[in-house]
Design an enzyme around this catalytic site. Structure first.
Site, PDB file in Angstrom:
ATOM      1  CG  MET A  95     -63.846  -9.785  21.098  1.00  0.00           C
ATOM      2  SD  MET A  95     -63.577 -10.520  22.572  1.00  0.00           S
ATOM      3  CE  MET A  95     -61.862  -9.941  22.795  1.00  0.00           C
ATOM      4  CG  HIS A 114     -66.469 -12.093  31.873  1.00  0.00           C
ATOM      5  ND1 HIS A 114     -65.280 -11.946  30.552  1.00  0.00           N
ATOM      6  CD2 HIS A 114     -65.350 -12.311  32.709  1.00  0.00           C
ATOM      7  CE1 HIS A 114     -64.143 -11.691  30.991  1.00  0.00           C
ATOM      8  NE2 HIS A 114     -64.249 -11.893  32.171  1.00  0.00           N
ATOM      9  CD  GLU A 184     -67.905 -19.354  27.787  1.00  0.00           C
ATOM     10  OE1 GLU A 184     -67.672 -17.831  28.199  1.00  0.00           O
ATOM     11  OE2 GLU A 184     -67.785 -19.844  26.691  1.00  0.00           O
TER      12      GLU A 184
HETATM   13  C1  GRF Z   1     -66.348 -17.150  25.115  1.00  0.00           C
HETATM   14  O1  GRF Z   1     -65.587 -17.870  25.898  1.00  0.00           O
HETATM   15  C2  GRF Z   1     -67.106 -15.616  25.729  1.00  0.00           C
HETATM   16  O2  GRF Z   1     -67.050 -15.953  27.125  1.00  0.00           O
HETATM   17  C3  GRF Z   1     -65.792 -14.818  25.567  1.00  0.00           C
HETATM   18  O3  GRF Z   1     -65.600 -15.126  24.030  1.00  0.00           O
HETATM   19  C4  GRF Z   1     -65.426 -16.562  23.896  1.00  0.00           C
HETATM   20  C5  GRF Z   1     -66.485 -16.383  22.508  1.00  0.00           C
HETATM   21  O4  GRF Z   1     -66.657 -17.978  22.044  1.00  0.00           O
HETATM   22  N1  GRF Z   1     -66.179 -13.510  25.906  1.00  0.00           N
HETATM   23  P1  GRF Z   1     -67.725 -18.311  20.876  1.00  0.00           P
HETATM   24  O5  GRF Z   1     -67.501 -17.212  19.787  1.00  0.00           O
HETATM   25  O6  GRF Z   1     -69.159 -18.013  21.445  1.00  0.00           O
HETATM   26  O7  GRF Z   1     -67.366 -19.508  20.405  1.00  0.00           O
END
Ligand code: GRF
Length: 206
Positions: A95, A114, A184
């Site tokens: 972040m 993303h 993802e």
């Molecule tokens: C994911 O949706 C990523 O794309 C976003 O934050 C989330 C992280 O999820 N930037 P995690 O911590 O991998 O479960």
């Protein structure tokens, strides 16, 4: 071996997808060298420890308290990765926007995940913003991308993989989130496979 650093801030489900892929032999020649979080309570740190991976907590707060800058924080972050001999970096729910103090040390070797398509919904809350846009009738899909991070722009850079994800009229936000996260978890592994296999074949021809 390609040595990955995975930077996280939270739950770490995408980190888990990478760990699982490495353990199943789906990312040949790739190992996770270190996992770094800027948040102490990030569950991803626990996931890393459970799999015997180095897990480092690197908070920004102490830098601010000492009057130090983001550049100092980023330079030390790069140092941590270098100490673990990481050569590629995956931002998996990280972040912080990284400055050139960091990016300059891993030029062309930083990937970001993303939960939206290129140019759409950059920044935080991308899934919720896409969901609200769909409720207003403005969009009927969103997506996922993994891209290179060339500079300090947020969620922008040359795309490695992308995939559209439909938003159905009856979706709850939680249903859309689950659909996006499933994509993802697949795309982050695919992106790492693509860039590291390209890097490995370049290394062999040199
Ligand atoms: C994911 O949706 C990523 O794309 C976003 O934050 C989330 C992280 O999820 N930037 P995690 O911590 O991998 O479960």
């Amino acid at each position: 071996m390609v040595r990955l650093a995975v930077l996280i801030s939270g739950h770490g489900s995408n980190l888990q997808a990478l760990i699982d892929a490495c353990e199943r032999g789906e990312l040949p020649g790739v190992e996770i060298a270190v996992v770094v979080s800027n948040r102490r309570d990030a569950y991803g740190l626990e996931r890393a420890r459970r799999h015997g991976l180095p897990a480092v907590y690197h908070p920004l707060g102490p830098y601010r308290e000492r009057g130090l800058s983001r550049t100092d924080y980023d330079a030390d972050l790069a140092l941590i990765l270098e100490q673990h001999r990481a050569d590629w970096v995956v931002l998996a729910g990280w972040m912080h926007v990284l400055s050139d103090a960091f990016l300059g040390r891993f030029r062309g070797r930083v990937l970001n995940l993303h939960p939206a398509l290129p140019g759409q919904f950059p920044g935080t809350g991308a899934i919720a913003r896409a969901y609200e846009a769909a409720r207003r009738g403005e969009v009927d899909h969103t997506g996922v991308m993994v891209h290179f991070v060339p500079d300090e722009q947020v969620d922008a850079g040359p795309v490695i993989v992308q995939e559209a994800v439909p938003i159905y009229p009856g979706d709850s936000l939680e249903e859309l989130e689950a659909r996006i996260h499933a994509v993802e978890h697949r795309l982050i592994v695919e992106a790492v496979r693509r860039v590291t296999s390209a890097a490995q074949s370049e290394a062999h021809t040199q």
